[in-house]
Design an enzyme around this catalytic site. Structure first.
Site, mmCIF file in Angstrom:
data_model
loop_
_atom_site.group_PDB
_atom_site.id
_atom_site.type_symbol
_atom_site.label_atom_id
_atom_site.label_comp_id
_atom_site.label_asym_id
_atom_site.label_seq_id
_atom_site.Cartn_x
_atom_site.Cartn_y
_atom_site.Cartn_z
ATOM 1 N N ASP A 172 -14.899 59.772 27.533
ATOM 2 C CA ASP A 172 -14.093 58.588 27.783
ATOM 3 C C ASP A 172 -13.648 58.645 29.242
ATOM 4 O O ASP A 172 -13.711 59.697 29.891
ATOM 5 C CB ASP A 172 -12.889 58.606 26.834
ATOM 6 C CG ASP A 172 -11.944 57.444 27.051
ATOM 7 O OD1 ASP A 172 -12.419 56.325 27.288
ATOM 8 O OD2 ASP A 172 -10.725 57.674 27.007
ATOM 9 N N ASP A 232 -10.524 56.480 30.800
ATOM 10 C CA ASP A 232 -9.084 56.350 31.017
ATOM 11 C C ASP A 232 -8.312 57.424 30.254
ATOM 12 O O ASP A 232 -8.556 57.679 29.071
ATOM 13 C CB ASP A 232 -8.606 54.978 30.562
ATOM 14 C CG ASP A 232 -9.216 53.849 31.387
ATOM 15 O OD1 ASP A 232 -8.532 52.845 31.611
ATOM 16 O OD2 ASP A 232 -10.379 53.990 31.808
#
Length: 346
Positions: A128, A130
């Protein structure tokens, strides 16, 4: 514990002290390291007794127990059938009690058909973006640029905790961001910060020839920038529509809409990217790593050979196969065998 003919997997158990120094370095120079070595040597036999007699019926044979670095030690077992499921080991009540008693976080990793060398077989690592590879939530930074941070952050928090549908929450937040200047991305590239240990971890993986990928529910301009910054192989993220100047916004700006010609990066799409890369490159599922922090990462975390929720939201910590709450992503190098390879540093 007794080994037997036909052991066909390796169970790697990595113990992280909850209160670790943030500047991990050589084990010989850290204050208090002798005390930690003593703790690790005491915990090892106690944990072996626990896992053999209370946690799993599998046949286990302890092959190695060693201190890796600043507040990290590891036990490696060969395992016979029935093979334990690492996610069930992690959630076992006796394991949770052991973690609490010794102020540890424990990560379990099962490697089928293990090689003789210490490195965990790995060919694909998916991250991922963020709050994982970068410290910020980009959508919140976009909101900050037009002073609506609180409204957008509240929706972001609910989405990442799985309280509302991700696509619904994304469209709702983007609607609030209508009018943000189209050039905001260049500003964000100067303010967004790469997470501690991310460069070291990606550099380590690239050095081993592992394919590295970011799959983000955030936005393509920042994912592409991060790909360049870290030398990742692929980047997948959402694409936004930009509008020409008009009476309300006399400058190029974000329309608040997703580009219809591109897929929306939902939890299902994140897993689709993982599955597609596995199929396209003929990668064994067991040789994949996924790291993320939000509820929209849970599907791909559960589909990986090793799925680790990194400093994750509460629900994700409960439901992910494994979890870790360190201060640097380089902690993952310890789990993958890099500490042993690098002369007992972690």
């Amino acid at each position: 514990m007794q080994g037997h003919q036909g052991d066909d997997a390796r169970l790697i158990i990595t113990f992280f002290a909850r209160a670790r120094p943030s500047n991990a370095g050589s084990v010989s120079t850290l204050p208090g390291q002798d005390d930690f070595k003593a703790q690790s040597m005491a915990c090892g036999p106690a944990f072996s007794q626990l896992i053999e007699h209370q946690v799993t019926p599998a046949s286990l044979n302890l092959r190695n127990h060693h201190t890796l670095g600043s507040g990290v030690f590891q036990s490696i077992y060969t395992v016979g059938h029935p093979l334990p499921k690492p996610e069930k080991l992690r959630r076992h009540a006796s394991i949770a009690a052991f973690e609490a008693l010794h102020a540890l976080e424990i990560v379990f990793d099962l490697v089928p058909n293990p090689p003789s060398h210490p490195l965990r077989p790995l060919k694909l690592a998916v991250f991922d973006m963020d709050s994982t590879l970068i410290n910020e939530e980009v959508i919140d930074e976009l909101a900050r640029s037009i002073n609506i941070t609180s409204a957008v952050s509240a929706i972001t928090t609910r989405a990442m905790n799985g309280e509302i549908d991700f696509e619904q929450s994304l469209r709702e937040r983007l609607g609030l961001l209508r009018g943000v200047k189209a050039g905001v991305w260049e500003e964000l590239k100067n303010t967004v910060t790469i997470a501690p240990g991310a460069r070291e971890l990606i550099g380590y993986l690239r050095g081993r020839g592992v394919m590295t990928v970011v799959v983000s529910g955030g936005f393509a301009p920042m994912a592409s920038w991060l790909k360049e910054q870290l030398g990742l192989d692929h980047a997948f993220a959402n694409h936004l529509v930009e509008s020409r100047p008009n009476n309300a916004h006399p400058y190029p700006h974000l329309s608040g809409d997703l580009a219809p010609e591109h897929p929306i990066v939902t939890p299902e799409y994140k897993r689709h990217v993982l599955d597609s890369l596995i199929q396209e490159h003929s990668i064994p599922v067991s040789e994949t790593l996924v790291v993320g922090d939000g509820s929209n990462d849970l599907l791909m975390l559960g589909a990986a050979g090793l799925g680790i929720a990194w400093r994750a939201k509460e629900r994700v910590q409960r439901e992910a196969p494994q979890r870790l709450n360190g201060t640097t992503l380089s902690d993952l190098i310890c789990i993958l065998g890099g500490a042993v390879e690098d002369g007992n540093k972690c």
